[in-house]
Design a protein around this motif. Sequence first.
Motif, PDB file in Angstrom:
ATOM      1  N   ASN A  38       4.884   1.884  11.569  1.00 34.33           N
ATOM      2  CA  ASN A  38       5.963   2.249  12.492  1.00 34.33           C
ATOM      3  C   ASN A  38       7.266   1.532  12.180  1.00 34.33           C
ATOM      4  O   ASN A  38       8.189   1.517  12.990  1.00 34.33           O
ATOM      5  CB  ASN A  38       5.548   2.041  13.945  1.00 34.33           C
ATOM      6  N   CYS A  53       6.467   5.962  10.987  1.00 32.48           N
ATOM      7  CA  CYS A  53       5.072   6.294  10.678  1.00 32.48           C
ATOM      8  C   CYS A  53       4.987   7.399   9.623  1.00 32.48           C
ATOM      9  O   CYS A  53       4.061   8.215   9.637  1.00 32.48           O
ATOM     10  CB  CYS A  53       4.302   6.698  11.930  1.00 32.48           C
ATOM     11  N   PRO A  88       4.464   6.342  17.747  1.00 31.62           N
ATOM     12  CA  PRO A  88       4.593   5.124  16.938  1.00 31.62           C
ATOM     13  C   PRO A  88       4.167   3.840  17.648  1.00 31.62           C
ATOM     14  O   PRO A  88       4.104   2.788  17.014  1.00 31.62           O
ATOM     15  CB  PRO A  88       6.082   5.091  16.622  1.00 31.62           C
TER      16      PRO A  88
END
Length: 228
Positions: A217, A87, A75
């Motif tokens: 993320n 993610c 991430p």
Amino acid sequence: MILLVGLLPVPAAAQLLLPTPELRVEKDCGICPEMVILPDGLYMSRAPVMVEEFRAYVQETGYKNDGWGCKWNFPGFEQGPRHPATCITYQGAQIYADWLRSKTGKPYRLPTAEELTYAVMASETTNYWWGQQIGRDRATCLGCGRAMDAVGTTPVDLHEANPFNLLDAVGNVWIWTSDCNSATCEERILLSGGWSSPPSDLRMSKRVFNGVSVPFNTYGIRVVRDFE
């Protein structure tokens, strides 16, 4: 003789309130997320799906996200096993819920925005489930009162659970819901704010949306299971 007396308003403090649910955590399989039972009977994952849970799912199924953008196992910052998996696209979240359904035979799915709001706010009407102000160290966000704010995710059990026993009820990762942002459902709604969000984004009145194949993320998953 029967004496008829007019009914007086019941003081707010004496009104019958829905009791806080007893903490009861269930798992439908060894690598399934922990589920808590909400007062309305819906099961919801106690925390956002964690890295260790998503990793076990990937190892069992061979799941891959071959599209553009960040990956659940990369991430862009360091994560431990009890950090929320990030993610994850909406499509990936849906596939994960489908896998839980096929593995357990239970009716797993993604939450609606209404269900997630109900679970997060735990019958409170303030800005956050704990009150009107963001306070300090209540959640993981940009401005939530920790020295390492906005560096990345934190363990899901770092902060106090809400009255419905949800960990990371807000903050840390935005949660995909099954609600569409348009008639074509090309975009889905996310709620609850993430680790890089300002405090205002952690209010459940704040909604963002994105395409079903977009990973960030700051995006994660909660699942629900209907009462049987």
